[in-house]
Enzyme design. Sequence first.
Site, mmCIF file in Angstrom:
data_model
loop_
_atom_site.group_PDB
_atom_site.id
_atom_site.type_symbol
_atom_site.label_atom_id
_atom_site.label_comp_id
_atom_site.label_asym_id
_atom_site.label_seq_id
_atom_site.Cartn_x
_atom_site.Cartn_y
_atom_site.Cartn_z
ATOM 1 N N LYS A 77 -8.648 -0.449 3.900
ATOM 2 C CA LYS A 77 -8.729 -1.053 2.561
ATOM 3 C C LYS A 77 -8.124 -2.457 2.601
ATOM 4 O O LYS A 77 -7.058 -2.663 3.197
ATOM 5 C CB LYS A 77 -7.995 -0.158 1.554
ATOM 6 C CG LYS A 77 -8.169 -0.589 0.100
ATOM 7 C CD LYS A 77 -7.525 0.416 -0.851
ATOM 8 C CE LYS A 77 -7.639 -0.008 -2.304
ATOM 9 N NZ LYS A 77 -6.945 0.930 -3.219
ATOM 10 N N SER A 152 -9.752 2.340 -7.157
ATOM 11 C CA SER A 152 -10.050 1.028 -6.639
ATOM 12 C C SER A 152 -10.585 1.029 -5.207
ATOM 13 O O SER A 152 -11.172 0.048 -4.775
ATOM 14 C CB SER A 152 -8.794 0.163 -6.699
ATOM 15 O OG SER A 152 -7.785 0.692 -5.862
ATOM 16 N N SER A 176 -6.588 5.944 -6.963
ATOM 17 C CA SER A 176 -7.541 5.134 -6.186
ATOM 18 C C SER A 176 -7.965 5.680 -4.831
ATOM 19 O O SER A 176 -8.876 5.145 -4.216
ATOM 20 C CB SER A 176 -6.990 3.735 -5.991
ATOM 21 O OG SER A 176 -7.125 3.020 -7.185
#
Length: 494
Positions: A77, A152, A176
């Site tokens: 990420k 997210s 997330s």
Amino acid sequence: MIKSSATQMAAALAKGEVSSLELTQLHLDQISKVDSQVNAFLFVDTEGALEQAKQVDAKRQKGEKLSPLAGVPLALKDVMTQKGVPTTCGSKMLEGWRPPYDSTVVTRLKENGVVILGKTNMDEFAMGSSTENSAYGPTHNPWDLTRIPGGSGGGSSAALAAFEAPLAIGTDTGGSIRQPAAVTGTVGVKPTYGGVSRYGLVAFSSSLDQAGPCARTVLDAAYLHEAIGGYDKLDSTSINAPIPPVVAAAKDGNVKGMKIGVIKELQGDGYQPGVLELFNQSLELLAAQGAEIVEVSCKYFDYALAAYYLIAPSECSSNLARFDAMRYGIRVGEGSAEEVMNKTRQVGFGREVKRRIILGTYALSSGYYDAYYGSAQKVRTLISRDFENAFQQADVLVSPTAPTTAFKIGEKANDPIAMYLNDIATIPTNLAGIGGMSLPSGLAKEDGLPAGFQIMAPAMQDDRMYKAGAALEAALLTKWGKPILDSAPVLGAK
Ligand code: GLN
């Protein structure tokens, strides 16, 4: 090969059936083939990944003892620093920034010989539930490209579902890791707060942020958890205790006699009927394996979302003050320092980030501090107590992960409250600092899209959720006869 689990890939590597270089190339090929449609990656580190793969292969050839995931590729990420590799956090603000250091998660991945393919798309500074708040365009859900992959960390979960990587790293402040896992038919784990180092994780809300593993199976997630977890002196909130035995628990997968508490407040109104149906079917499968299902009540959970949307923005308004046009990323305009700062923050931050900074600054302002931030902290304590009471009655607690399956891109983009409600079931665990896992429960009857089953465990008892998760996963695999992602549409080149 790319459809195998990370554990299967690791076994093939160990037997010499495939090299890490070949395996890495296969994934890079898949990224070239499908990522123009998915947009899971913000940066693909072709050279770096191939170089890492070669090094692992060389070590293996020399007969060096390697860790279980050595040579397996992973997607990172874009909120985690990796030395020399662009890190944007999905924001214009950090465009062009190449961090001068590795996050602890990256250091550990490298030590374990895990090959980092690149950086994945995300909502700007991890604020959002759909990856639509990325400054670099939304990620598309591989199950249906017109839908969101969650957020997210939508890029990480979409990369798994599109077979661009067998493993990924996510971060979870309010859901997330778990909500994207739920809507993409993958597995995601938010470990106990302090279980995985936050050093080098660009901070959104420091008392809630937690990095964790994303994978396609519970056992794969467990291996990744053990690779990245454990004490780190560079993170003052890191827990100085051994990592719970998550791999052993995932291999065991025995729920006989385990008490599973269904949280009354996390179902009903607002939950899609097909999601609830799959949730109840999963409970039956666990009961059939000898688990005892009980109902528990956590009455303060109704206030969790409100408390979160005071605490997280408050911390974010403070954390994001560091983006002052002087030290990181872009600098816009000229004139006094104040003018440059002003202009840069106007241009560099997107709407949702600005909204949170304004909300947080307001909640922390003198005169409102006690009424908003202070009250939210009290609610946080009440939620922790709810969990403590519930864990007196059950070993793990469960709920649907997200109230619905993946919605259409654009559907909730202009309605922040509707967007925030996606995390209604995941936020309580962040507020209490405990662990939570999401794994697929099946395809909802309304739309044929994946739904998630959430398992929560007391702090530092993360192994319990791996045990229950593995049990459910095995039962579902027997029922379906194939992994859930085998039902997803095959993505090809345009
Ligand atoms: N969707 C939640 C938010 O927007 C959670 C985000 C996260 O876990 N990083 O804040």
